[in-house]
Motif scaffolding. Sequence first.
Motif, PDB file in Angstrom:
ATOM      1  N   ASN A  39       0.801  -1.219   0.000  1.00  0.00           N
ATOM      2  CA  ASN A  39       0.000   0.000   0.000  1.00  0.00           C
ATOM      3  C   ASN A  39       0.839   1.277   0.000  1.00  0.00           C
ATOM      4  OD1 ASN A  39       0.901   0.207   2.645  1.00  0.00           O
ATOM      5  ND2 ASN A  39      -0.979  -0.635   3.518  1.00  0.00           N
ATOM      6  N   HIS A  40       2.153   1.165   0.030  1.00  0.00           N
ATOM      7  CA  HIS A  40       3.069   2.298  -0.124  1.00  0.00           C
ATOM      8  C   HIS A  40       4.130   1.888  -1.143  1.00  0.00           C
ATOM      9  CE1 HIS A  40       1.188   3.548   3.670  1.00  0.00           C
ATOM     10  NE2 HIS A  40       1.592   4.761   3.368  1.00  0.00           N
ATOM     11  N   SER A  41       3.669   1.681  -2.350  1.00  0.00           N
ATOM     12  CA  SER A  41       4.520   1.092  -3.375  1.00  0.00           C
ATOM     13  C   SER A  41       5.779   1.910  -3.649  1.00  0.00           C
ATOM     14  CB  SER A  41       3.713   0.935  -4.669  1.00  0.00           C
ATOM     15  OG  SER A  41       4.493   0.379  -5.692  1.00  0.00           O
ATOM     16  N   LYS A  42       5.628   3.230  -3.707  1.00  0.00           N
ATOM     17  CA  LYS A  42       6.793   4.054  -4.082  1.00  0.00           C
ATOM     18  C   LYS A  42       7.868   4.064  -2.994  1.00  0.00           C
ATOM     19  CE  LYS A  42       4.795   8.483  -2.600  1.00  0.00           C
ATOM     20  NZ  LYS A  42       4.386   9.830  -3.032  1.00  0.00           N
ATOM     21  N   TRP A  43       7.496   3.743  -1.756  1.00  0.00           N
ATOM     22  CA  TRP A  43       8.498   3.674  -0.697  1.00  0.00           C
ATOM     23  C   TRP A  43       9.377   2.436  -0.848  1.00  0.00           C
ATOM     24  CZ3 TRP A  43       5.315   4.893   4.376  1.00  0.00           C
ATOM     25  CH2 TRP A  43       4.932   6.244   4.348  1.00  0.00           C
ATOM     26  N   VAL A  44       8.777   1.340  -1.301  1.00  0.00           N
ATOM     27  CA  VAL A  44       9.516   0.073  -1.393  1.00  0.00           C
ATOM     28  C   VAL A  44      10.214   0.016  -2.748  1.00  0.00           C
ATOM     29  CG1 VAL A  44       9.379  -2.432  -1.240  1.00  0.00           C
ATOM     30  CG2 VAL A  44       7.807  -1.019   0.107  1.00  0.00           C
ATOM     31  N   GLN A  45      11.459   0.436  -2.758  1.00  0.00           N
ATOM     32  CA  GLN A  45      12.223   0.509  -3.996  1.00  0.00           C
ATOM     33  C   GLN A  45      12.645  -0.869  -4.496  1.00  0.00           C
ATOM     34  OE1 GLN A  45      13.107   3.646  -5.570  1.00  0.00           O
ATOM     35  NE2 GLN A  45      11.506   4.304  -4.164  1.00  0.00           N
ATOM     36  N   GLU A  46      12.844  -1.784  -3.557  1.00  0.00           N
ATOM     37  CA  GLU A  46      13.309  -3.126  -3.923  1.00  0.00           C
ATOM     38  C   GLU A  46      12.733  -4.143  -2.947  1.00  0.00           C
ATOM     39  OE1 GLU A  46      17.566  -4.475  -3.351  1.00  0.00           O
ATOM     40  OE2 GLU A  46      17.555  -4.180  -5.524  1.00  0.00           O
ATOM     41  N   LEU A  47      12.275  -5.275  -3.503  1.00  0.00           N
ATOM     42  CA  LEU A  47      11.743  -6.352  -2.677  1.00  0.00           C
ATOM     43  C   LEU A  47      12.164  -7.669  -3.313  1.00  0.00           C
ATOM     44  CD1 LEU A  47       9.978  -7.047  -0.214  1.00  0.00           C
ATOM     45  CD2 LEU A  47       7.995  -7.057  -1.741  1.00  0.00           C
ATOM     46  N   GLN A  48      12.892  -8.482  -2.545  1.00  0.00           N
ATOM     47  CA  GLN A  48      13.445  -9.730  -3.081  1.00  0.00           C
ATOM     48  C   GLN A  48      13.095 -10.913  -2.185  1.00  0.00           C
ATOM     49  OE1 GLN A  48      17.694  -8.777  -3.408  1.00  0.00           O
ATOM     50  NE2 GLN A  48      17.392  -8.449  -5.599  1.00  0.00           N
ATOM     51  N   GLU A  49      12.900 -12.071  -2.824  1.00  0.00           N
ATOM     52  CA  GLU A  49      12.637 -13.314  -2.106  1.00  0.00           C
ATOM     53  C   GLU A  49      13.818 -14.264  -2.275  1.00  0.00           C
ATOM     54  OE1 GLU A  49       9.460 -15.725  -3.734  1.00  0.00           O
ATOM     55  OE2 GLU A  49       9.793 -14.900  -5.741  1.00  0.00           O
TER      56      GLU A  49
ATOM     57  N   LEU B 173       9.953  12.473   4.619  1.00  0.00           N
ATOM     58  CA  LEU B 173      10.301  12.764   6.010  1.00  0.00           C
ATOM     59  C   LEU B 173      11.276  13.929   6.113  1.00  0.00           C
ATOM     60  CD1 LEU B 173      10.813   9.119   7.320  1.00  0.00           C
ATOM     61  CD2 LEU B 173       8.770  10.547   7.542  1.00  0.00           C
ATOM     62  N   GLU B 174      11.271  14.578   7.276  1.00  0.00           N
ATOM     63  CA  GLU B 174      12.190  15.697   7.497  1.00  0.00           C
ATOM     64  C   GLU B 174      13.634  15.221   7.364  1.00  0.00           C
ATOM     65  OE1 GLU B 174      13.201  18.965  10.993  1.00  0.00           O
ATOM     66  OE2 GLU B 174      11.306  17.839  11.043  1.00  0.00           O
TER      67      GLU B 174
END
Length: 200
Positions: free
Chosen positions: A84-94, A140-141
């Motif tokens: 639900n916060h796709s743009k925050w998760v730049q990379e996801l690996q299994e 974020l600040e």
Amino acid sequence: MENDGEGVSMGKRLAPLIGAVLLLWSAAFMPVKAAEPLDDGLYAVDYELLQGDRDSTSIANDYFEKPALLKVDGDELILQMTLNHSKWVQELQEASGDSFSDVRVVAEDDEADTRVIQLNVSGDLAEPFPLKMHVVIDELEMPYDHSYTVRLAVDESSLKETDQQWVDSIEEGSKIWFFIAVALVVIVAIFVAIRFRRSK
């Protein structure tokens, strides 16, 4: 005679204790019955993202919608989850053998900032398995930019059959539209060729 009475009394008191010890010992070494294999189909299942080195909930848990979908096809288990916060998760690996590889993305919605991914469950569903993440939050600040490992823990007790829709793969959809586009081009080309010949 008094000693014999005390011995019998002591034996009566020890008998339940010895019985309990033997019962616990036999239970400890009794073979555990394997879980029944799941029938083929689609299931909704709850899950949680844990920290990589402990069973505490990871903050990344909030980036994923619940429940996930689990597709069972024989020995093949596939989890489908929505970020639900796709743009925050730049990379996801299994995990893939001895290394890690990018998870499969099956749908994206930039406006809603969501992404649907698929994971192949190669081991025991009850055992948490690792995911590598690279999270970047520029809003974020003090911008957050970290890579870390989390563990995905599936709650098997929450499994239930569902009529939710399984999201088809982007790749499969793209291939279909590609063939449709090619067919349209061929039809138009034939039509133009026929008109051109008739005009002569």
